[in-house]
Design an enzyme around this catalytic site. Sequence first.
Site, PDB file in Angstrom:
ATOM      1  N   GLU A 212       0.836  -1.321   0.004  1.00 13.23           N
ATOM      2  CA  GLU A 212      -0.007  -0.133  -0.141  1.00 13.23           C
ATOM      3  C   GLU A 212       0.959   1.362   0.070  1.00 13.23           C
ATOM      4  OE1 GLU A 212      -2.526   1.373  -0.819  1.00 13.23           O
ATOM      5  OE2 GLU A 212      -3.862   2.011   0.874  1.00 13.23           O
ATOM      6  N   ASP A 213       0.396   2.410  -0.813  1.00 19.60           N
ATOM      7  CA  ASP A 213       1.278   3.483  -0.883  1.00 19.60           C
ATOM      8  C   ASP A 213       1.310   4.122   0.675  1.00 19.60           C
ATOM      9  OD1 ASP A 213      -1.674   4.507  -0.676  1.00 19.60           O
ATOM     10  OD2 ASP A 213      -1.250   5.573  -2.154  1.00 19.60           O
TER      11      ASP A 213
ATOM     12  N   ASP B  24      -3.441   6.168   6.291  1.00 19.76           N
ATOM     13  CA  ASP B  24      -3.524   7.402   7.125  1.00 19.76           C
ATOM     14  C   ASP B  24      -4.264   7.172   8.339  1.00 19.76           C
ATOM     15  OD1 ASP B  24      -3.984  10.160   7.264  1.00 19.76           O
ATOM     16  OD2 ASP B  24      -5.160  10.356   5.751  1.00 19.76           O
TER      17      ASP B  24
ATOM     18  N   PHE C 219      -0.229  16.429   3.754  1.00 15.45           N
ATOM     19  CA  PHE C 219      -0.714  15.887   2.666  1.00 15.45           C
ATOM     20  C   PHE C 219       0.521  15.725   1.523  1.00 15.45           C
ATOM     21  CE2 PHE C 219      -2.805  15.159  -1.797  1.00 15.45           C
ATOM     22  CZ  PHE C 219      -3.527  14.346  -1.338  1.00 15.45           C
TER      23      PHE C 219
ATOM     24  N   ARG D 100       2.006  11.816  -9.461  1.00 15.08           N
ATOM     25  CA  ARG D 100       2.476  10.527  -9.218  1.00 15.08           C
ATOM     26  C   ARG D 100       3.756  10.280  -9.812  1.00 15.08           C
ATOM     27  NH1 ARG D 100      -2.172   7.646  -7.610  1.00 15.08           N
ATOM     28  NH2 ARG D 100      -4.100   8.164  -8.608  1.00 15.08           N
TER      29      ARG D 100
END
Length: 182
Positions: free
Chosen positions: A107-108, A111, A160, A173
Amino acid sequence: MRDPEVITLNGATFKRLISAKEIEDKVGVLAKQIRSDMGNAEIPVFLCVLKGAFVFAADLVRNYEGLCELQFLRMSSYSGANTTGKVTLYPGLDGEKLKGRRVVVVEDIVDTGLSMNYLLKDLRQYNPRTLELAAMFTKPSRLCHDVKVDYSCFDIPDAFIVGYGLDYDGLYRNLPAIYVKE
Ligand code: 5GP
């Protein structure tokens, strides 16, 4: 330099938080750690969560010095027309190939943990032998769901971030480093 400290794109300014070299080093170490934990007899399945984890997954498997498989899934929710109501599908996932296997979800970023809390529980339906989570980034101060992150490269502050697969409105990206919008 391919990852300058400050960049301006579309009139917005971005400040570098993590350099491409730091990322490269950490992913290399993480791949070695997973390889060592798996041992020689295992052929893990890395399960890349699209779209954000595509860069991390590509680097992770190329640094993984052993046999492995790679699968992709995209989480998407639909309101079903039948009585069960909301249905979540995983387009592109061959669930049969997870059965009895050691699966590492790639997973990136974790959060709040909402997505991974849901996904890890739901993937149990495919009966993997083990199910672990490798997240490129975690935001510990934001975590409010019960998620065990087995492997992670960077803990980051509550900001963010974009780059290295992570987007803002579909853009950025392709940045090789991690940036925060000013
Ligand atoms: P969670 O379900 O853990 O609250 O959120 C996870 C998802 O939110 C990630 O897979 C990612 O798509 C998105 N996300 C969370 N934080 C960030 C961030 O800092 N930058 C970007 N680009 N996406 C984020």
